[in-house]
Design a protein around this motif. Structure first.
Motif, PDB file in Angstrom:
ATOM      1  N   ILE A  56      -9.193  -0.985  -0.383  1.00 34.84           N
ATOM      2  CA  ILE A  56      -8.656   0.082   0.459  1.00 34.84           C
ATOM      3  C   ILE A  56      -9.228   0.005   1.869  1.00 34.84           C
ATOM      4  O   ILE A  56      -8.801   0.740   2.768  1.00 34.84           O
ATOM      5  CB  ILE A  56      -8.944   1.463  -0.180  1.00 34.84           C
ATOM      6  N   ASP A  57     -10.167  -0.913   2.094  1.00 34.93           N
ATOM      7  CA  ASP A  57     -10.797  -1.032   3.409  1.00 34.93           C
ATOM      8  C   ASP A  57      -9.741  -1.362   4.472  1.00 34.93           C
ATOM      9  O   ASP A  57      -8.942  -2.279   4.311  1.00 34.93           O
ATOM     10  CB  ASP A  57     -11.858  -2.132   3.381  1.00 34.93           C
ATOM     11  N   GLY A  58      -9.716  -0.573   5.539  1.00 34.87           N
ATOM     12  CA  GLY A  58      -8.720  -0.757   6.591  1.00 34.87           C
ATOM     13  C   GLY A  58      -7.388  -0.121   6.294  1.00 34.87           C
ATOM     14  O   GLY A  58      -6.452  -0.218   7.102  1.00 34.87           O
ATOM     15  N   HIS A  59      -7.293   0.566   5.142  1.00 39.39           N
ATOM     16  CA  HIS A  59      -6.021   1.167   4.737  1.00 39.39           C
ATOM     17  C   HIS A  59      -6.225   2.598   4.224  1.00 39.39           C
ATOM     18  O   HIS A  59      -5.547   3.044   3.307  1.00 39.39           O
ATOM     19  CB  HIS A  59      -5.360   0.317   3.648  1.00 39.39           C
ATOM     20  N   TYR A  60      -7.148   3.317   4.821  1.00 40.88           N
ATOM     21  CA  TYR A  60      -7.473   4.656   4.337  1.00 40.88           C
ATOM     22  C   TYR A  60      -6.287   5.608   4.418  1.00 40.88           C
ATOM     23  O   TYR A  60      -6.235   6.608   3.689  1.00 40.88           O
ATOM     24  CB  TYR A  60      -8.636   5.247   5.126  1.00 40.88           C
ATOM     25  N   GLU A  61      -5.326   5.322   5.290  1.00 39.39           N
ATOM     26  CA  GLU A  61      -4.163   6.204   5.404  1.00 39.39           C
ATOM     27  C   GLU A  61      -3.312   6.228   4.141  1.00 39.39           C
ATOM     28  O   GLU A  61      -2.458   7.110   3.972  1.00 39.39           O
ATOM     29  CB  GLU A  61      -3.291   5.780   6.600  1.00 39.39           C
ATOM     30  N   TYR A  62      -3.574   5.281   3.235  1.00 36.94           N
ATOM     31  CA  TYR A  62      -2.806   5.232   1.994  1.00 36.94           C
ATOM     32  C   TYR A  62      -3.518   5.893   0.816  1.00 36.94           C
ATOM     33  O   TYR A  62      -3.035   5.819  -0.316  1.00 36.94           O
ATOM     34  CB  TYR A  62      -2.444   3.781   1.662  1.00 36.94           C
ATOM     35  N   LEU A  63      -4.628   6.555   1.069  1.00 32.44           N
ATOM     36  CA  LEU A  63      -5.227   7.381   0.022  1.00 32.44           C
ATOM     37  C   LEU A  63      -4.296   8.562  -0.251  1.00 32.44           C
ATOM     38  O   LEU A  63      -3.744   9.148   0.684  1.00 32.44           O
ATOM     39  CB  LEU A  63      -6.601   7.892   0.465  1.00 32.44           C
ATOM     40  N   TYR A  81       0.801  -1.219   0.000  1.00 28.91           N
ATOM     41  CA  TYR A  81       0.000   0.000   0.000  1.00 28.91           C
ATOM     42  C   TYR A  81       0.839   1.278   0.000  1.00 28.91           C
ATOM     43  O   TYR A  81       0.504   2.236  -0.694  1.00 28.91           O
ATOM     44  CB  TYR A  81      -0.944  -0.015   1.204  1.00 28.91           C
ATOM     45  N   LYS A  82       1.902   1.329   0.762  1.00 26.93           N
ATOM     46  CA  LYS A  82       2.725   2.540   0.827  1.00 26.93           C
ATOM     47  C   LYS A  82       3.283   2.886  -0.545  1.00 26.93           C
ATOM     48  O   LYS A  82       3.305   4.052  -0.950  1.00 26.93           O
ATOM     49  CB  LYS A  82       3.856   2.344   1.845  1.00 26.93           C
ATOM     50  N   TRP A  83       3.722   1.874  -1.269  1.00 35.50           N
ATOM     51  CA  TRP A  83       4.264   2.086  -2.612  1.00 35.50           C
ATOM     52  C   TRP A  83       3.179   2.599  -3.556  1.00 35.50           C
ATOM     53  O   TRP A  83       3.409   3.507  -4.348  1.00 35.50           O
ATOM     54  CB  TRP A  83       4.847   0.767  -3.130  1.00 35.50           C
ATOM     55  N   THR A  84       1.992   2.016  -3.473  1.00 32.32           N
ATOM     56  CA  THR A  84       0.895   2.429  -4.346  1.00 32.32           C
ATOM     57  C   THR A  84       0.543   3.889  -4.114  1.00 32.32           C
ATOM     58  O   THR A  84       0.340   4.653  -5.064  1.00 32.32           O
ATOM     59  CB  THR A  84      -0.333   1.535  -4.123  1.00 32.32           C
ATOM     60  N   LYS A  85       0.470   4.298  -2.857  1.00 30.86           N
ATOM     61  CA  LYS A  85       0.189   5.700  -2.547  1.00 30.86           C
ATOM     62  C   LYS A  85       1.233   6.604  -3.166  1.00 30.86           C
ATOM     63  O   LYS A  85       0.901   7.626  -3.801  1.00 30.86           O
ATOM     64  CB  LYS A  85       0.144   5.898  -1.036  1.00 30.86           C
ATOM     65  N   ALA A  86       2.509   6.256  -3.015  1.00 33.70           N
ATOM     66  CA  ALA A  86       3.585   7.089  -3.569  1.00 33.70           C
ATOM     67  C   ALA A  86       3.503   7.161  -5.088  1.00 33.70           C
ATOM     68  O   ALA A  86       3.739   8.225  -5.684  1.00 33.70           O
ATOM     69  CB  ALA A  86       4.940   6.538  -3.126  1.00 33.70           C
ATOM     70  N   GLU A  87       3.177   6.050  -5.725  1.00 29.55           N
ATOM     71  CA  GLU A  87       3.063   6.043  -7.187  1.00 29.55           C
ATOM     72  C   GLU A  87       1.924   6.942  -7.665  1.00 29.55           C
ATOM     73  O   GLU A  87       2.038   7.627  -8.683  1.00 29.55           O
ATOM     74  CB  GLU A  87       2.834   4.613  -7.681  1.00 29.55           C
ATOM     75  N   LEU A  88       0.832   6.950  -6.936  1.00 29.59           N
ATOM     76  CA  LEU A  88      -0.312   7.776  -7.330  1.00 29.59           C
ATOM     77  C   LEU A  88      -0.072   9.253  -7.047  1.00 29.59           C
ATOM     78  O   LEU A  88      -0.771  10.111  -7.602  1.00 29.59           O
ATOM     79  CB  LEU A  88      -1.574   7.298  -6.619  1.00 29.59           C
TER      80      LEU A  88
END
Length: 307
Positions: free
Chosen positions: A122-129, A94-101
């Motif tokens: 993304i459920d349970g991972h809203y901090e990576y929006l 998830y951290k990588w996906t956020k950075a890529e976006l």
């Protein structure tokens, strides 16, 4: 977007979906909009990596059909035709996906970046929006009877079950989650309203398919995308996917499953002729979950773009 109002940073436009909501048809449509860059389910790939989905094959936690699909990965799309698709090993979590976006676009300066993704991922991972770039959130909902009716045979096919077998929901089932399911799209919508945008956009799949010439101009107006009536039809030859940023194995797996046969070769929106299934039309092993999704659907339905 018009030059006078264009942001120097192209906005990210998320389409959050439930399964079996014709979201890939909509993604195909968006691919032909002027200045669009398209991403296909990056958070789903993060979710797959979280569950080590491909490793489950060796543990026999995915059925025979799923194993066959994974073994055939790469057969559908030759390497010289990958386009913007990337192998799974280039993806992380998830951290990588956020950075890529959040990064600068690699292929010029699009007017906007369209990201089609699933709410469960993304459920349970809203901090990576994404937070460092402007974002808009669109929610594509569908009557629970409609999408659950379609979801059951689709998921059984992935699991390698025969049509006669009972549908058993494992923990890696993206929607039912071993029977512990919740209405992920409703929860995400509430989070976005409370923390990101008090008035996110909601569309109902059936409304969109029945009245695209009414629904979509309203959508584009709210997203500040100039509308053209010509957008209502497109080429639909399937080659547009080479321009999508997507995970090769995930996309190729879906092609092998036959999930995209109609969506990728669609040329316009086609309404469903069949009425919404009744409770008696749903198999008992999936009908039991209707109550998990109906309250959220009914609440979000109050906020849809009107036809």
């Amino acid at each position: 977007m018009e030059e006078s109002t264009r942001s120097p940073i192209p906005p990210r436009i998320f389409l959050w979906c439930v399964p079996r909501s014709c979201s890939t048809v909509f993604t195909n449509f968006m691919s032909y909009i002027d200045g669009a860059e398209v991403w296909f389910e990056p958070f789903v790939v993060s979710w797959m990596n979280k569950f080590n989905w491909f490793d489950l094959i060796e543990k026999k936690e995915v059925g025979a059909a799923g194993k066959k699909i994974v073994e055939e990965v790469g057969a559908s799309i030759p390497e010289e035709e990958w386009g913007n698709m990337r192998p799974l090993q280039t993806y992380s979590r998830y951290k990588w996906t956020k950075a890529e976006l959040e990064r600068e676009p690699r292929n010029g300066q699009p007017n906007f970046i369209f990201i089609k993704d699933m709410a469960f991922a993304i459920d349970g991972h809203y901090e990576y929006l994404p937070e460092k770039v402007p974002c808009r959130h669109v929610f594509l909902i569908r009557h629970p009877h409609r999408f659950l009716y379609s979801y059951r045979p689709h998921s059984k096919m992935i699991a390698g079950c025969s049509p006669e077998e009972e549908y058993k929901h494992g923990d890696s089932d993206m929607l039912i989650q071993g029977g512990k399911c919740k209405d992920q799209i409703f929860e995400l919508w509430k989070y976005v309203r409370e923390n990101v945008d008090p008035n996110p956009i909601v569309m109902d799949t059936d409304d969109m398919l029945e009245n695209p010439g009414i629904i979509l101009p309203q959508l584009f107006a709210r997203l500040s995308i100039p509308w053209k009536k010509s957008y209502l039809s497109w080429e639909g030859n399937g080659s547009i996917v080479k321009k999508w940023t997507a995970c090769l194995e995930h996309f190729d797996r879906r092609i092998n499953q036959g999930c995209f046969d109609r969506a990728l070769y669609s040329t316009h929106f086609i309404p469903f002729e069949q009425p919404i299934p009744g409770m008696d039309d749903l198999h008992p092993d999936i009908a039991t979950y209707v109550g998990k999704f109906m309250p959220g659907y009914e609440e979000m339905r109050k906020h849809v773009i009107q036809k």
